[in-house]
Design a protein around this motif. Structure first.
Motif, PDB file in Angstrom:
ATOM      1  N   ALA A  92     -12.176 -10.260 -17.002  1.00 19.22           N
ATOM      2  CA  ALA A  92     -11.597 -11.533 -16.577  1.00 19.22           C
ATOM      3  C   ALA A  92     -12.237 -12.037 -15.288  1.00 19.22           C
ATOM      4  O   ALA A  92     -12.136 -13.218 -14.959  1.00 19.22           O
ATOM      5  CB  ALA A  92     -10.089 -11.376 -16.399  1.00 19.22           C
ATOM      6  N   TRP A  93     -12.904 -11.139 -14.570  1.00 16.59           N
ATOM      7  CA  TRP A  93     -13.608 -11.515 -13.340  1.00 16.59           C
ATOM      8  C   TRP A  93     -15.099 -11.208 -13.448  1.00 16.59           C
ATOM      9  O   TRP A  93     -15.766 -10.981 -12.437  1.00 16.59           O
ATOM     10  CB  TRP A  93     -13.002 -10.774 -12.149  1.00 16.59           C
ATOM     11  N   ASN A  94     -15.604 -11.181 -14.688  1.00 16.95           N
ATOM     12  CA  ASN A  94     -17.026 -10.951 -14.942  1.00 16.95           C
ATOM     13  C   ASN A  94     -17.524  -9.663 -14.283  1.00 16.95           C
ATOM     14  O   ASN A  94     -18.677  -9.584 -13.826  1.00 16.95           O
ATOM     15  CB  ASN A  94     -17.858 -12.138 -14.456  1.00 16.95           C
ATOM     16  N   ASN A  95     -16.636  -8.664 -14.231  1.00 13.34           N
ATOM     17  CA  ASN A  95     -16.983  -7.361 -13.669  1.00 13.34           C
ATOM     18  C   ASN A  95     -17.496  -7.448 -12.230  1.00 13.34           C
ATOM     19  O   ASN A  95     -18.300  -6.618 -11.791  1.00 13.34           O
ATOM     20  CB  ASN A  95     -18.018  -6.649 -14.550  1.00 13.34           C
ATOM     21  N   ASP A  96     -17.042  -8.440 -11.505  1.00 17.55           N
ATOM     22  CA  ASP A  96     -17.459  -8.655 -10.109  1.00 17.55           C
ATOM     23  C   ASP A  96     -16.274  -8.352  -9.192  1.00 17.55           C
ATOM     24  O   ASP A  96     -15.330  -9.136  -9.102  1.00 17.55           O
ATOM     25  CB  ASP A  96     -17.929 -10.098  -9.922  1.00 17.55           C
ATOM     26  N   ILE A  97     -16.326  -7.222  -8.499  1.00 17.85           N
ATOM     27  CA  ILE A  97     -15.207  -6.813  -7.662  1.00 17.85           C
ATOM     28  C   ILE A  97     -14.983  -7.755  -6.485  1.00 17.85           C
ATOM     29  O   ILE A  97     -13.841  -7.958  -6.044  1.00 17.85           O
ATOM     30  CB  ILE A  97     -15.384  -5.361  -7.156  1.00 17.85           C
ATOM     31  N   GLU A  98     -16.036  -8.370  -5.971  1.00 21.89           N
ATOM     32  CA  GLU A  98     -15.875  -9.277  -4.837  1.00 21.89           C
ATOM     33  C   GLU A  98     -15.057 -10.507  -5.239  1.00 21.89           C
ATOM     34  O   GLU A  98     -14.157 -10.940  -4.509  1.00 21.89           O
ATOM     35  CB  GLU A  98     -17.240  -9.702  -4.289  1.00 21.89           C
ATOM     36  N   THR A  99     -15.355 -11.051  -6.404  1.00 22.16           N
ATOM     37  CA  THR A  99     -14.577 -12.193  -6.904  1.00 22.16           C
ATOM     38  C   THR A  99     -13.132 -11.772  -7.162  1.00 22.16           C
ATOM     39  O   THR A  99     -12.184 -12.496  -6.841  1.00 22.16           O
ATOM     40  CB  THR A  99     -15.204 -12.737  -8.192  1.00 22.16           C
ATOM     41  N   PHE A 100     -12.978 -10.599  -7.756  1.00 25.35           N
ATOM     42  CA  PHE A 100     -11.650 -10.075  -8.053  1.00 25.35           C
ATOM     43  C   PHE A 100     -10.814  -9.929  -6.782  1.00 25.35           C
ATOM     44  O   PHE A 100      -9.655 -10.376  -6.722  1.00 25.35           O
ATOM     45  CB  PHE A 100     -11.799  -8.726  -8.760  1.00 25.35           C
ATOM     46  N   LEU A 101     -11.385  -9.325  -5.746  1.00 20.51           N
ATOM     47  CA  LEU A 101     -10.626  -9.105  -4.518  1.00 20.51           C
ATOM     48  C   LEU A 101     -10.390 -10.404  -3.758  1.00 20.51           C
ATOM     49  O   LEU A 101      -9.364 -10.548  -3.075  1.00 20.51           O
ATOM     50  CB  LEU A 101     -11.347  -8.088  -3.631  1.00 20.51           C
ATOM     51  N   ALA A 102     -11.285 -11.362  -3.885  1.00 12.23           N
ATOM     52  CA  ALA A 102     -11.050 -12.682  -3.279  1.00 12.23           C
ATOM     53  C   ALA A 102      -9.830 -13.331  -3.928  1.00 12.23           C
ATOM     54  O   ALA A 102      -8.970 -13.912  -3.234  1.00 12.23           O
ATOM     55  CB  ALA A 102     -12.281 -13.560  -3.431  1.00 12.23           C
TER      56      ALA A 102
END
Length: 493
Positions: free
Chosen positions: A262-272
């Motif tokens: 759901a966040w394109n496997n991008d932890i930075e986007t997820f945590l933002a």
């Protein structure tokens, strides 16, 4: 008559012996000096290491306590103005400085598996190519009650165990060190971890709060805890849940308990997105309390579940408030595991499948044996320290005095205003804030909320994040990144 005389003489001898024992002089401080070398950034640095005691004294010059510290001074510096010195300490309160000493900044480094059990001896101690000895001399300090530091004579540890008491003792130590080494005009840095960051605030108040200032060029706060509201989920302190929530989300991400796609496997986007949800949705819901409608609570629980990996129905039953110990147990309960407090990447096996709290913190018992053994081995075989007294790694202090006096008597300690004031009154003071994503003891959003407050000089606050926990340097890549960030702070003055 004879019996009376003998008895009198015996009592007199006992009294003289007792007085002699009480008046026995305190032996001088012990010191051990060796030579060493290390290659850092392709540069071979030769240095003198001095591990030993410094005596603190009262106004009459009488010894009150011994501070054990390890100093590394590199060769080749003729002008102290060009050579910075960094004073380094850990936290606890009640922790010796071995973690930062062998973990990241010293010339030797303990190698442990990342997010894995350290097992039993032998452990590997290698040359630390990431040390910062190429850019600064180093002083690793063990406060009273830690390592081999101790009160002297009739003095007791309680005289040094408190926010202000502890800071006053380190203030005196630093001033003595600067005088003995003729380094008053060198650039100076304070590097602290965990409660050591709390200590930085109190120590800045001691060093820069009067007319006999010791101006500091920069401070490094690793796993920051300045305002304790952001680390506590006691009844009525809902802001603690807000600060923890993105940390819970990072843990859920690491253990694949949420839908990463759901966040394109991008932890930075997820945590933002987790930060935004925490402030804009989660915190207002907590503030509404019981007046929050059932529909709104269900909606928040559903969205929260997508971030922190716990079932929405569980979150509703918990009134949207999951304490840290419950989260540690609940996230991987179906696997019979708990996650770490200091580092949520670590897991521990739980025998009690319905327990509410973890049996212990796997992110601490997974590292403590290695550091304790390695530090004492290094002191004895490399630095030549032949002390046989017990070495206090962590926890050998009594009740801590949390009263900070003029900072207020609130239930939550906050030394942040002292750092903010120092920044406003010292235009050279730079602050590096280093946070691990998986640290649930001092969560990264707690540091953000702290430094978002008025009073700090924002363009001199540098936030850095690492793929690690409370001890971000356990991860090799994060160790390199942290050392590079600290080196940049020191060299960019």
């Amino acid at each position: 008559m004879i019996r009376t005389l003998v008895a009198t003489l015996s009592l007199a001898m006992i009294s003289v012996g007792a007085i002699a024992e009480e008046a026995a002089p305190i032996p001088g401080p012990r010191s051990y000096e060796t030579r060493g070398q290390v290659t850092v950034n392709g540069q071979r640095v030769r240095y003198t290491a001095t591990a030993g005691e410094t005596y603190l004294r009262d106004s009459d010059g009488n010894p009150t306590a011994s501070i054990f510290a390890t100093t590394y001074i590199a060769d080749g510096t003729s002008d102290p103005r060009t050579r910075p010195v960094a004073f380094v300490f850990n936290g606890g309160p009640g922790s010796a400085s071995l973690w930062l000493h062998l973990g990241v900044f010293g010339p030797q480094h303990l190698v442990l598996p990342d997010a894995g059990d350290d097992g039993a001896a032998p452990y590997d101690i290698v040359e630390n190519t990431r040390s910062i000895l190429d850019v600064a001399d180093l002083v690793f300090i063990d406060p009273v009650g830690t390592g081999w530091s101790r009160p002297l004579g009739e003095h007791e540890g309680s005289e040094f165990w408190g926010v202000n008491e502890d800071a006053a003792s380190l203030d005196q130590f630093i001033r003595i060190w600067l005088s003995e080494h003729q380094r008053w005009n060198s650039p100076k840095y304070l590097l602290g971890e965990s409660y050591g960051t709390t200590r930085v605030g109190a120590l800045l108040n001691q060093l820069e709060g009067g007319y006999t200032d010791v101006a500091i060029n920069g401070v490094v706060l690793i796993s920051t805890v300045l305002d304790f509201r952001y680390n506590d989920t006691s009844d009525g302190n809902d802001v603690g849940y807000v600060a923890l929530m993105p940390g819970y989300a990072a843990a859920a991400w690491h253990h694949n308990r949420i839908d990463r796609s759901a966040w394109n496997n991008d932890i930075e986007t997820f945590l933002a997105d987790a930060r935004t949800f925490a402030i804009e949705d989660y915190m207002p819901a907590l503030m509404y309390g019981v007046s929050l409608s059932a529909e709104a609570q269900a909606q928040i629980a559903s969205e929260l579940a997508q971030f922190i990996g716990l079932p929405a129905i569980y979150l509703q039953r918990a009134n949207l408030r999951v304490s840290l110990s419950r989260f540690q147990r609940e996230l991987l309960r179906d696997q019979g595991l708990s996650v770490g407090r200091f580092d949520a990447r670590y897991t521990g096996v739980e025998i009690d499948g319905v327990g509410e709290r973890p049996d212990a913190d796997p992110s601490f018992y997974g590292i403590d044996g290695g550091y304790t053994a390695a530090m004492q081995d290094y002191f004895g075989r490399t630095l030549g320290v032949d002390l046989t007294q017990p070495y206090a790694t962590l926890g050998d202090v009594g009740d801590w005095n949390w009263d900070t006096g003029r900072m207020g008597n609130n239930s939550y300690i906050n030394t942040g205003p002292w750092i903010a004031r120092a920044m406003r009154q010292n235009s050279d003071l730079q602050v590096l804030v280093a946070q691990g994503y998986y640290d649930l003891a001092t969560p990264f959003m707690g540091a953000e909320l702290m430094f978002n407050q008025p009073g700090f000089v924002q363009d001199r606050v540098h936030m850095r994040y690492y793929d690690g926990g409370h001890m971000v340097y356990l991860n090799d890549a994060s160790l390199t990144a942290l050392a590079d960030d600290v080196r940049e702070l020191i060299t960019s003055r």
